[in-house]
Scaffold this active site. Sequence first.
Site, PDB file in Angstrom:
ATOM      1  N   ASN A  11       0.854  -1.186   0.000  1.00  8.74           N
ATOM      2  CA  ASN A  11       0.000   0.000   0.000  1.00  8.74           C
ATOM      3  C   ASN A  11       0.901   1.251   0.000  1.00  8.74           C
ATOM      4  O   ASN A  11       1.712   1.420   0.914  1.00  8.74           O
ATOM      5  CB  ASN A  11      -0.898  -0.042   1.246  1.00  8.74           C
ATOM      6  N   HIS A  14       0.894   6.132   2.031  1.00  9.13           N
ATOM      7  CA  HIS A  14       1.628   7.068   2.886  1.00  9.13           C
ATOM      8  C   HIS A  14       2.901   7.622   2.256  1.00  9.13           C
ATOM      9  O   HIS A  14       3.509   8.539   2.805  1.00  9.13           O
ATOM     10  CB  HIS A  14       1.834   6.467   4.277  1.00  9.13           C
ATOM     11  N   HIS A  47      -5.524   3.715  -1.828  1.00  9.90           N
ATOM     12  CA  HIS A  47      -6.865   4.099  -1.370  1.00  9.90           C
ATOM     13  C   HIS A  47      -7.147   5.531  -1.823  1.00  9.90           C
ATOM     14  O   HIS A  47      -6.505   6.469  -1.344  1.00  9.90           O
ATOM     15  CB  HIS A  47      -6.909   3.991   0.158  1.00  9.90           C
ATOM     16  N   ARG A  49      -9.267   8.311  -1.315  1.00 11.58           N
ATOM     17  CA  ARG A  49     -10.276   8.776  -0.347  1.00 11.58           C
ATOM     18  C   ARG A  49     -11.076   9.934  -0.916  1.00 11.58           C
ATOM     19  O   ARG A  49     -10.586  10.689  -1.759  1.00 11.58           O
ATOM     20  CB  ARG A  49      -9.597   9.221   0.956  1.00 11.58           C
ATOM     21  N   ARG A  53      -6.760  12.855   0.695  1.00 11.09           N
ATOM     22  CA  ARG A  53      -5.714  13.269   1.645  1.00 11.09           C
ATOM     23  C   ARG A  53      -4.351  12.666   1.298  1.00 11.09           C
ATOM     24  O   ARG A  53      -3.328  13.170   1.706  1.00 11.09           O
ATOM     25  CB  ARG A  53      -6.106  12.922   3.073  1.00 11.09           C
ATOM     26  N   HIS A  54      -4.345  11.520   0.610  1.00  6.77           N
ATOM     27  CA  HIS A  54      -3.035  10.989   0.174  1.00  6.77           C
ATOM     28  C   HIS A  54      -3.061  10.707  -1.335  1.00  6.77           C
ATOM     29  O   HIS A  54      -2.573  11.528  -2.107  1.00  6.77           O
ATOM     30  CB  HIS A  54      -2.561   9.797   1.028  1.00  6.77           C
ATOM     31  N   GLU A  74      -8.538   0.720  -3.338  1.00 12.30           N
ATOM     32  CA  GLU A  74      -9.443   0.761  -2.186  1.00 12.30           C
ATOM     33  C   GLU A  74     -10.373   1.941  -2.355  1.00 12.30           C
ATOM     34  O   GLU A  74      -9.930   3.050  -2.695  1.00 12.30           O
ATOM     35  CB  GLU A  74      -8.656   0.914  -0.887  1.00 12.30           C
ATOM     36  N   THR A 105      -8.576   3.664   8.268  1.00 11.67           N
ATOM     37  CA  THR A 105      -9.806   2.874   8.184  1.00 11.67           C
ATOM     38  C   THR A 105      -9.954   2.098   9.486  1.00 11.67           C
ATOM     39  O   THR A 105      -9.298   1.087   9.710  1.00 11.67           O
ATOM     40  CB  THR A 105      -9.732   1.923   6.970  1.00 11.67           C
ATOM     41  N   GLU A 155     -11.346  -9.214   2.736  1.00 14.94           N
ATOM     42  CA  GLU A 155     -10.080  -8.911   3.414  1.00 14.94           C
ATOM     43  C   GLU A 155     -10.394  -8.737   4.887  1.00 14.94           C
ATOM     44  O   GLU A 155     -11.229  -7.897   5.262  1.00 14.94           O
ATOM     45  CB  GLU A 155      -9.444  -7.642   2.826  1.00 14.94           C
ATOM     46  N   HIS A 198      -4.003  -4.518   7.631  1.00 15.74           N
ATOM     47  CA  HIS A 198      -4.129  -3.337   8.508  1.00 15.74           C
ATOM     48  C   HIS A 198      -3.299  -3.506   9.766  1.00 15.74           C
ATOM     49  O   HIS A 198      -3.529  -4.405  10.554  1.00 15.74           O
ATOM     50  CB  HIS A 198      -5.569  -2.996   8.889  1.00 15.74           C
TER      51      HIS A 198
HETATM   52  N1  PXP Z   1      -5.989  -3.158   3.751  1.00 16.19           N
HETATM   53  C1  PXP Z   1      -6.931  -2.193   3.743  1.00 16.19           C
HETATM   54  C2  PXP Z   1      -8.271  -2.530   3.198  1.00 16.19           C
HETATM   55  C3  PXP Z   1      -6.634  -0.896   4.204  1.00 16.19           C
HETATM   56  O1  PXP Z   1      -7.590   0.046   4.195  1.00 16.19           O
HETATM   57  C4  PXP Z   1      -5.333  -0.613   4.645  1.00 16.19           C
HETATM   58  C5  PXP Z   1      -4.982   0.770   5.109  1.00 16.19           C
HETATM   59  O2  PXP Z   1      -5.174   1.676   4.117  1.00 16.19           O
HETATM   60  C6  PXP Z   1      -4.382  -1.634   4.604  1.00 16.19           C
HETATM   61  C7  PXP Z   1      -4.736  -2.909   4.184  1.00 16.19           C
HETATM   62  C8  PXP Z   1      -2.963  -1.407   5.013  1.00 16.19           C
HETATM   63  O3  PXP Z   1      -2.887  -1.071   6.365  1.00 16.19           O
HETATM   64  P1  PXP Z   1      -1.526  -0.527   6.946  1.00 16.19           P
HETATM   65  O4  PXP Z   1      -1.216   0.732   6.215  1.00 16.19           O
HETATM   66  O5  PXP Z   1      -1.827  -0.322   8.378  1.00 16.19           O
HETATM   67  O6  PXP Z   1      -0.489  -1.590   6.692  1.00 16.19           O
END
Ligand code: PXP
Length: 252
Positions: A11, A14, A47, A49, A53-54, A74, A105, A155, A198
């Site tokens: 992901n 960030h 993602h 949003r 924001r990102h 996402e 999330t 997921e 997550h």
């Molecule tokens: N899976 C989903 C569906 C998410 O929304 C996120 C966070 O955006 C992640 C995985 C990844 O989570 P993390 O950034 O905490 O590793």
Amino acid sequence: MQARPLRLGINVDHIATIRNARGGRHPDPVRAAQLAIAAGADGITAHLREDRRHIRDDDVARLMAEIDKPLNLEMAATEEMLKIALATKPHAACIVPEKRTERTTEGGLDAAGQHDHLAPFVARLNEAGIRVSLFIAAEPAQFEAAARLRAPVIEIHTGAWCDALLGGHRGQADAEWRRICDGAQMASDLGLEVHAGHGLDYASAETIAALPQIVELNIGHFLVGEAVFNGFGTVIRTMRTAMDRGRLRASS
Ligand code: PXP
């Protein structure tokens, strides 16, 4: 029985968070995605949003054009996001709950309570050939709802388990872990493909990799943070090694 391979989705949200802190173009999440793929990622997750924001619309378009592994978009179940997903046609779309005021999330989608709202989104993404997943807590009612909605993938939200582990709350972590183990089995029995994500770090990813029903982990925040100290490519390779070590326990 040999467990199925475990995919790593990286992901890159960030990377975009850091870029947006200064409003320029650096660091570029597309470049990070390419580096992640070179280091062993099987796919990229981003993602988009509502408040951008990102990740921004242009990032999604560039990820589609410039990476050679599947993109997992996402998205919230809104008309705006559906329109973007149908126009973009990513490999996969993961429907997540979204609140403007949350930092991340925070919980899973209420697939059971929101069945009628979600049904047309899942149907239209399915029809477009986009692999739909629902980001849900490991609760039987949510898995049953996902199956009724004909989502091919779920997921499991691992945030509560990871928070309990990091906070040293042993009893709660054990209870969350049991829920994840039972949930992965139940979802798999219902014919759902099982992913998880997550809050995962090296240790929790290694632990969860031992569950043979889980075929994909999506990981972002921890790896972007660790990259400050060790470099993005190195931390992705370290994560891959931890997952492979955990996976060996799944087949034994
Ligand atoms: N899976 C989903 C569906 C998410 O929304 C996120 C966070 O955006 C992640 C995985 C990844 O989570 P993390 O950034 O905490 O590793």
